[in-house]
Design a protein around this motif. Structure first.
Motif, mmCIF file in Angstrom:
data_model
loop_
_atom_site.group_PDB
_atom_site.id
_atom_site.type_symbol
_atom_site.label_atom_id
_atom_site.label_comp_id
_atom_site.label_asym_id
_atom_site.label_seq_id
_atom_site.Cartn_x
_atom_site.Cartn_y
_atom_site.Cartn_z
ATOM 1 N N ALA A 49 -56.880 -38.618 33.627
ATOM 2 C CA ALA A 49 -57.496 -39.356 32.528
ATOM 3 C C ALA A 49 -56.602 -39.432 31.300
ATOM 4 N N ALA A 107 -66.882 -36.179 27.973
ATOM 5 C CA ALA A 107 -67.842 -36.864 28.839
ATOM 6 C C ALA A 107 -68.057 -36.077 30.132
ATOM 7 N N ARG A 108 -67.007 -35.487 30.640
ATOM 8 C CA ARG A 108 -67.088 -34.753 31.910
ATOM 9 C C ARG A 108 -67.832 -33.432 31.768
ATOM 10 N N HIS A 109 -67.608 -32.713 30.652
ATOM 11 C CA HIS A 109 -68.131 -31.351 30.523
ATOM 12 C C HIS A 109 -69.299 -31.221 29.548
ATOM 13 N N THR A 137 -56.241 -33.633 35.758
ATOM 14 C CA THR A 137 -56.935 -34.907 35.628
ATOM 15 C C THR A 137 -55.907 -36.018 35.550
ATOM 16 N N GLU A 182 -62.520 -38.214 27.601
ATOM 17 C CA GLU A 182 -62.843 -38.027 29.015
ATOM 18 C C GLU A 182 -63.343 -36.614 29.291
ATOM 19 N N LEU A 183 -62.691 -35.614 28.702
ATOM 20 C CA LEU A 183 -63.106 -34.221 28.919
ATOM 21 C C LEU A 183 -64.492 -33.955 28.345
ATOM 22 N N GLU A 190 -57.757 -27.215 34.674
ATOM 23 C CA GLU A 190 -58.072 -28.321 35.569
ATOM 24 C C GLU A 190 -56.971 -29.357 35.473
#
Length: 81
Positions: free
Chosen positions: A24, A37-39, A22, A34-35, A20
């Motif tokens: 961030a 929190a996202r996944h 990003t 960030e990763l 991916e």
């Protein structure tokens, strides 16, 4: 700032994708936050044990700024011999 993240083995399974992009996080620590929190928690657990390559070079200082355009490889612990 765009970054490419490539996931391998268990990290790929936890993230639900192999790659991916990003914008961030200027540092690896911030990117990992960030990763996670996202996944979700499954990837967060993998990230805690993983090693990271930044443009093919092992990253040992997670507070070092990440330049724009880099590729971050997420390498979970591997079993085998």
């Amino acid at each position: 700032m765009q970054l490419t993240i490539r996931y391998f083995a268990g990290a790929r399974a936890a993230a639900g994708r192999s790659e991916e992009t990003t914008s961030a996080g200027p540092s690896l620590d911030e990117l990992l936050d960030e990763l996670a929190a996202r996944h979700g928690e499954r990837l967060a657990v993998v990230l805690k044990a993983a090693s990271f390559l930044v443009d093919g070079v092992a990253c040992h200082d997670r507070r070092t700024p990440l330049p724009a355009g880099v590729t971050v490889d997420v390498l979970p612990p591997f079993a085998g011999g």
